[in-house]
Structure formats: structure tokens, C-alpha cells
Design an enzyme around this catalytic site. Structure first.
Site, PDB file in Angstrom:
ATOM      1  CG  ASP A   1      24.928   9.658  11.378  1.00  0.00           C
ATOM      2  OD1 ASP A   1      23.905   9.400  12.187  1.00  0.00           O
ATOM      3  OD2 ASP A   1      25.234  10.715  10.793  1.00  0.00           O
TER       4      ASP A   1
ATOM      5  CD  GLU B   1      21.262  14.043  14.190  1.00  0.00           C
ATOM      6  OE1 GLU B   1      20.769  15.051  14.515  1.00  0.00           O
ATOM      7  OE2 GLU B   1      22.560  13.741  14.207  1.00  0.00           O
TER       8      GLU B   1
END
Length: 473
Positions: free
Chosen positions: A130, A194
Site C-alpha cells: 500500500d 502498513e
């Protein structure tokens, strides 16, 4: 990097404390090195740029910020990785590629290259699927498309952290293609969620479900920092909100109101004073070359929207605490809560601002007689522990290998420690992993507009990681 928004600012040329001189950390038994993998392989620039282009091309759908309503779909980046590795996995090769999914369309990707010793491993984890949000209006290029300008590779995620995903994917493919004979099993884990997306999705679930339990048998490298040098320490991140309640009144009669802004600022000063007395610079921070000690500071302030001639009744001061790994978050939570209670019990003892400033009022017609402080944490203690800081083991063979590989490729190794934060690294260390930290993007472009990495740095990183595998053999 998360920093619950980690934004690394690395001070170069940090000198080691005398407690841990550089010459000591580079002691390795090179006589056991037999593989020539690191010498025989280089990063395929064209292939790397092609894969990175596909990943950055998905970055619009990988943006992670729940407050903005942005929930990433890591399946889009994961699918590109799996497609790239397909010729080297399953029936086609020795790689074992798995999607570890705990929330629909948000997988983690585990890649395994087996060695001869089932009890010896090396892990490369932390590269995430991400990214942080990007505003195209503030970029000189399209953030959701890879743009190559000489050595610079522009696009959201090039430095943090899709560049690392493409890099490690190529490393694992090379191991499979060359059928390198290793004692240690190499495991790479690309993680979801994350960038501040909360627990229950990414590496926390992988560890909980023992998805990388085998990595207790060797060093684990968390590849998500910056500037091509070993990172030996991070700080914990704690978010807080101080709610302040006063009394609304006309500013021409300030003695009849309780100014929430004044009360909040005075209370905050007292809380900061107590914090720095209780959590001063720790002696071990010098050993790890931390740039600064633990800190508590405000970063935002809001008040009721009224007229400029009104004393505001409510305000909220918000900020964060960065706690070096030599202090316990639980102690911070307990002390802060006790301090706020003490301030409420003794609100009249706080300094006021001018002769008409008051935090306690009298009179039968006064509806609010005392100012009130309420502390709200950004998350419960157990959730906050997901962002605890770490002091890496600088005497482990895994760390020594990282220093040596960095020194060989970059000409020098300058380990550093920061008060930025990484998720779950301390939790993994407590669970028995020998966790070390490195990264090969640029700290100055982390989470920034016009983010880029350098192709030359990624080529060097490829050699460093290849050499790490050899040195740990």
C-alpha cells in the site's frame, strides 16, 4: 512507511559511541563464504522498471488513509507480483508463492526459496503493498504513473515502498532462475496495510497465524527505511488528544468566562514539563546514535467556531509522543492519565494569563464553575504497542552481515537510529525474531510530493541483499 506516518529524516555521518565501535560490528568469518551468487547477478534494469511501472500504475487504488475514506486494495499490487513470479514458481520453478489473506482483497504475499537446512532461514519482510495518498495537483508528474527521468524514478510508492517490492521480487526470481544452492531458506513477505490502516490485515495477522514462524531460525531484515544504511533503532508512536472545557462568554467580560485556549495551553505546558522530567534522554540513546530523545509535542489545535469577540468554551489540542525503546509505553499511559487527574483536581493552581484570566468561577448564576481537562488516547495501549520502538541487536550475526554487505557495496556503513516509527517491529523482536532494519529509497522523498527513488540505489540494494544472503550462509 507508516509512519503512523513515518517520515525518516536521516542525519548522515553519525559517529558510533565508544561503546560500539564500527570495527567491532564488521567482524565476520569470510572463510565460510562459498557462493558466488552476489558476484554473478545484477538487477535487470528493464525488467525492474517494467514491474515497478505496473505497481505504481495501481497506486491510486493502493492509497491508505481511513480518515480520508481511502482503503487500499492490495490485491492489485499483489497480482502483479504473483504474475511476475509465475515463471519461477509452482510447476515452473522452485519458488513457493502464497497469498495470506485475512481481509478480502487485501492479501500479504509470502515467497519462499527453500534451502537444504530446514532449521536455517533468512527473512526479508516489511516491504508493503500500500502507499500514502497523493494529490496530483501538487506533483510535477502524474503520481500514479511511473516517470523515468535519468536516474530518478518518479511516482507514488517508488521510495515507499513499491520500489522495494519490485526489488525483492527480482531478487527471489534470480535465486530461482539460477537455482542457487543455499543452506538457509529465504523467505520474503510483502505486507498489506502498513500505512496506518489499523490491525487485523497485515503482518500482525501473519505473525498471529504463524505464517512466518520459521523465521525464528535466522535473521529477519525489515526493508522499509531509507538512504541505504542500516537502521538500528526507532521510536514508539503514541497519539493523544487533550479536550478542554471552559465557559463561553463575551470577550469584553473575560472574568466571567473560562478561556479554553488559555487553559489548554497552560495545561499542556505543565504536562510537557512533567513528561520531560519523567522521560529524559536515556544513556542508551547515545549507544544507538539516536538523533533526539523521547518527545511530547502538540501538532494540531482546534476550538469552537464562534465570533472573535467570544471566549471559546471548548478546544482540543492534539499531538504525539515519540518514545525511545528504552522506556515502556504503559508507564507513559499511566503517568499521563495521573497527571491530567491531578491537574483537574488542582485546576486553580495553573498559571493564568493576565488579571482577568480564570479557570474557576463563583456565583449561583454560573453554569460552569471549573475548567475541565479530558485526555483521549489515539488508541488503547495494546493497539499502541503495535507501533513500539525497537533497539536492534547490534551484536547479532544478522546485523554484522548487514553492516558488512553495506560497507562492501556502498564503501562505508553508517548505522543510525531515528525517532520515526515502524509497525510491529518491536512485537516481532519480543516474539523472538532477530529483526534488523534497512531501506534503499530516499528519506527526503518519503510521503512527499514528487516522490522518487534512484535506479542506481536500487541496483546497489540488489547487490547488498544478494550479499546478505551469502554472508548469512
Amino acid at each position: 512507511m507508516n509512519w503512523i506516518c513515518l517520515r525518516i529524516k536521516i542525519m548522515r555521518n553519525i559517529k558510533f559511541s565508544q561503546n560500539y565501535p564500527p570495527d567491532h560490528v564488521c567482524e565476520l568469518d569470510k572463510s565460510k563464504m562459498t557462493s558466488s551468487f552476489a558476484k554473478d547477478t545484477t538487477l535487470d534494469e528493464k525488467s525492474f522498471i517494467t514491474l515497478l511501472g505496473k505497481l505504481v500504475g495501481e497506486s491510486k487504488h493502493l492509497q491508505n488513509n481511513e480518515a480520508q475514506g481511502l482503503i487500499p486494495s492490495e490485491i492489485k499490487s499483489a497480482d502483479h507480483v504473483c504474475e511476475f513470479l509465475a515463471p519461477y514458481s509452482g510447476k515452473n520453478g522452485p519458488l513457493i508463492v502464497e497469498k495470506l489473506t485475512y481481509v478480502k482483497d487485501r492479501p500479504n504475499v509470502k515467497i519462499t526459496y527453500k534451502g537444504s537446512d530446514a532449521k536455517a532461514t533468512i527473512g526479508i519482510v516489511g516491504c508493503h503493498l500500500d502507499v500514502v495518498p497523493a494529490n496530483p495537483e501538487k506533483w510535477i508528474v502524474d503520481p500514479f504513473k511511473l516517470t523515468v527521468k535519468g536516474d530518478r524514478l518518479y511516482g507514488r510508492g517508488t521510495t515507499d515502498c513499491l520500489g522495494h517490492v519490485a526489488l525483492v521480487s527480482h531478487l527471489m526470481a534470480a535465486l530461482a532462475e539460477k537455482k542457487v544452492k543455499l543452506k538457509r531458506t529465504v523467505v520474503a513477505l510483502f505486507i498489506a496495510s502498513e500505512e496506518g490502516g489499523g490491525p487485523g490485515v497485515g503482518v500482525d495477522m501473519v505473525v498471529k497465524h504463524k505464517g512466518i514462524a520459521e523465521l525464528h531460525n535466522g535473521p529477519v531484515y525489515w526493508v522499509d527505511s531509507a538512504d541505504s544504511q542500516p537502521c538500528v533503532g526507532t521510536a514508539g508512536s503514541i497519539r493523544w488528544h487533550l479536550h478542554v472545557k471552559g465557559r463561553l462568554f463575551h470577550s469584553g467580560l473575560p472574568h466571567k468566562g473560562i478561556n479554553s485556549l488559555e487553559l489548554g495551553m497552560e495545561a499542556l505546558k505543565e504536562l510537557q514539563d512533567r513528561f520531560y522530567k519523567s522521560f529524559p534522554a536515556h544513556p542508551d540513546e547515545k549507544v544507538y546514535s539516536f538523533m533526539c530523545p523521547s518527545t511530547m509535542k502538540p501538532t494540531q489545535m482546534e476550538s469552537e467556531k464562534g465570533s472573535l469577540n467570544q471566549i471559546p468554551a471548548k478546544c482540543v489540542i492534539s499531538g504525539d509522543i515519540r518514545l525511545t525503546p528504552f522506556y515502556d509505553m504503559k508507564d507513559v499511559y499511566e503517568k499521563m492519565e495521573a497527571w491530567v487527574k491531578d491537574l483537574n483536581d488542582n485546576i486553580e493552581k495553573l498559571p493564568t494569563r493576565g488579571p482577568m484570566s480564570k479557570y474557576v468561577l463563583e456565583g449561583e448564576d454560573v453554569d460552569v464553575k471549573r475548567g475541565v481537562l479530558t485526555l483521549e488516547w489515539g488508541s488503547p495501549l495494546e493497539d499502541a504497542r503495535e507501533m513500539e520502538g525497537i533497539a536492534c541487536n547490534m551484536k547479532s550475526s544478522g546485523f554484522k552481515a548487514l553492516v558488512e554487505a553495506t560497507k562492501e557495496v556502498k564503501g562505508k556503513a553508517t548505522p543510525y537510529a531515528i525517532t520515526g516509527s515502524l509497525p510491529l517491529v518491536r512485537k516481532m523482536q519480543r516474539a523472538g525474531f532477530d529483526l534488523q532494519i534497512a531501506g534503499y529509497g530516499l528519506s527526503k522523498t518519503y510521503h512527499a510530493d514528487n516522490e522518487y527513488c534512484l535506479l542506481s540505489d536500487m541496483k546497489d540494494a540488489y547487490h547488498i541483499l544478494s550479499r546478505l544472503i551469502e554472508l548469512n550462509e
